[in-house]
Design a protein around this motif. Structure first.
Motif, PDB file in Angstrom:
ATOM      1  N   ARG A  86       0.822  -1.216   0.000  1.00 47.51           N
ATOM      2  CA  ARG A  86       0.000   0.000   0.000  1.00 47.51           C
ATOM      3  C   ARG A  86       0.858   1.269   0.000  1.00 47.51           C
ATOM      4  N   PRO A  87       0.604   2.166  -0.954  1.00 44.99           N
ATOM      5  CA  PRO A  87       1.240   3.477  -0.869  1.00 44.99           C
ATOM      6  C   PRO A  87       0.558   4.286   0.247  1.00 44.99           C
ATOM      7  N   PRO A  88       1.346   4.912   1.138  1.00 44.41           N
ATOM      8  CA  PRO A  88       0.762   5.656   2.258  1.00 44.41           C
ATOM      9  C   PRO A  88      -0.289   6.662   1.784  1.00 44.41           C
ATOM     10  N   GLN A  89      -1.360   6.807   2.551  1.00 45.57           N
ATOM     11  CA  GLN A  89      -2.489   7.706   2.216  1.00 45.57           C
ATOM     12  C   GLN A  89      -3.099   7.409   0.842  1.00 45.57           C
ATOM     13  N   ASN A  90      -2.915   6.202   0.372  1.00 43.43           N
ATOM     14  CA  ASN A  90      -3.462   5.805  -0.940  1.00 43.43           C
ATOM     15  C   ASN A  90      -3.028   6.702  -2.092  1.00 43.43           C
ATOM     16  N   ARG A  91      -1.818   7.298  -1.968  1.00 39.05           N
ATOM     17  CA  ARG A  91      -1.319   8.084  -3.101  1.00 39.05           C
ATOM     18  C   ARG A  91      -1.029   7.133  -4.265  1.00 39.05           C
ATOM     19  N   ASP A  92      -0.880   7.731  -5.482  1.00 39.57           N
ATOM     20  CA  ASP A  92      -0.499   6.907  -6.632  1.00 39.57           C
ATOM     21  C   ASP A  92       0.889   6.310  -6.364  1.00 39.57           C
ATOM     22  N   PRO A  93       1.123   5.077  -6.815  1.00 34.95           N
ATOM     23  CA  PRO A  93       2.497   4.565  -6.721  1.00 34.95           C
ATOM     24  C   PRO A  93       3.427   5.394  -7.599  1.00 34.95           C
ATOM     25  N   SER A  94       4.685   5.560  -7.165  1.00 36.31           N
ATOM     26  CA  SER A  94       5.648   6.310  -7.991  1.00 36.31           C
ATOM     27  C   SER A  94       6.179   5.385  -9.092  1.00 36.31           C
ATOM     28  N   HIS A  95       6.801   6.004 -10.109  1.00 39.99           N
ATOM     29  CA  HIS A  95       7.363   5.172 -11.177  1.00 39.99           C
ATOM     30  C   HIS A  95       8.425   4.225 -10.635  1.00 39.99           C
ATOM     31  N   SER A  96       9.206   4.707  -9.671  1.00 41.54           N
ATOM     32  CA  SER A  96      10.271   3.814  -9.167  1.00 41.54           C
ATOM     33  C   SER A  96       9.672   2.660  -8.366  1.00 41.54           C
ATOM     34  N   GLU A  97       8.557   2.901  -7.665  1.00 39.96           N
ATOM     35  CA  GLU A  97       7.879   1.794  -6.970  1.00 39.96           C
ATOM     36  C   GLU A  97       7.294   0.799  -7.984  1.00 39.96           C
TER      37      GLU A  97
END
Ligand code: URA
Length: 194
Positions: A86-97
């Protein structure tokens, strides 16, 4: 890597910083031999807590919508996400993630060997179909790559936010059902118990 090793390696993954904040790795769920696969973007709070994809409010909406076209994750499809934590606060995943994580999904796709992959929302479509994917214009269209048909529908969270998008999603789902019947009719065949 086979399923067991893949799963156990993925559960231990520390390839990106999402490992620091996750409760559970959300590997995937459903029928591993299905010809139909759904891919979302990444776990939300309920998924992080349970370790299962699409089990929150959006997940319930997805389950209900898919039942209208006779799809059920316990019977005829497999479901996973682009990022497994899960990305914190449901932010979009980053490209590096996304890049750190995508190998897990690529191997899941090889093992399932689906005929059709349905991306849930823009992020999954931008990774699997086209980096510039425009969900408002390109949802419901079919693309073929390396023997797999790809399409995308609005993410269930978007349908919760904006119910006006539901009728067009229902049209997309009917077209997806027809495509499944063409590509892999066995998806809809009841398995006799005897
Ligand atoms: N949203 C996603 O994209 N995936 C999930 O598993 C849950 C919510």
């Amino acid at each position: 890597m086979g399923w067991e090793e893949l799963r156990s390696e993925c559960m231990k993954c520390r390839r990106c910083a999402l490992a620091e904040t996750r409760t559970n790795v959300v590997f995937g769920d459903g029928v591993k031999t299905a010809k139909v696969m759904f891919v979302g973007e990444g776990p939300g709070e309920n998924e992080d807590l349970t370790g299962l994809p699409f089990v929150g409010r959006g997940g319930q909406l997805l389950t209900d919508m898919l039942s209208l076209i006779d799809l059920d994750r316990s019977k005829n499809f497999y479901i996973a996400n682009i990022v497994k934590c899960r990305p914190p606060q449901n932010r979009d995943p980053s490209h590096s993630e996304e890049e750190a994580c995508i190998g897990w999904l690529r191997r899941q796709i090889e093992l399932v060997s689906p005929k059709i992959i349905i991306c849930l929302g823009r992020i999954a479509a931008s990774v699997l179909i086209d980096t510039d994917f425009k969900i408002t214009r390109e949802h419901g269209k079919f693309y073929e790559k390396d023997g797999i048909v790809y399409t995308a529908i609005y993410h269930p969270a978007a349908l919760l936010r904006d119910p006006r998008r539901r009728p067009e999603t229902f049209e997309d789902l009917k077209a997806i059902q027809a495509e499944i019947k063409r590509l892999c009719p066995e998806t809809y065949e009841e398995k006799s118990r005897f």
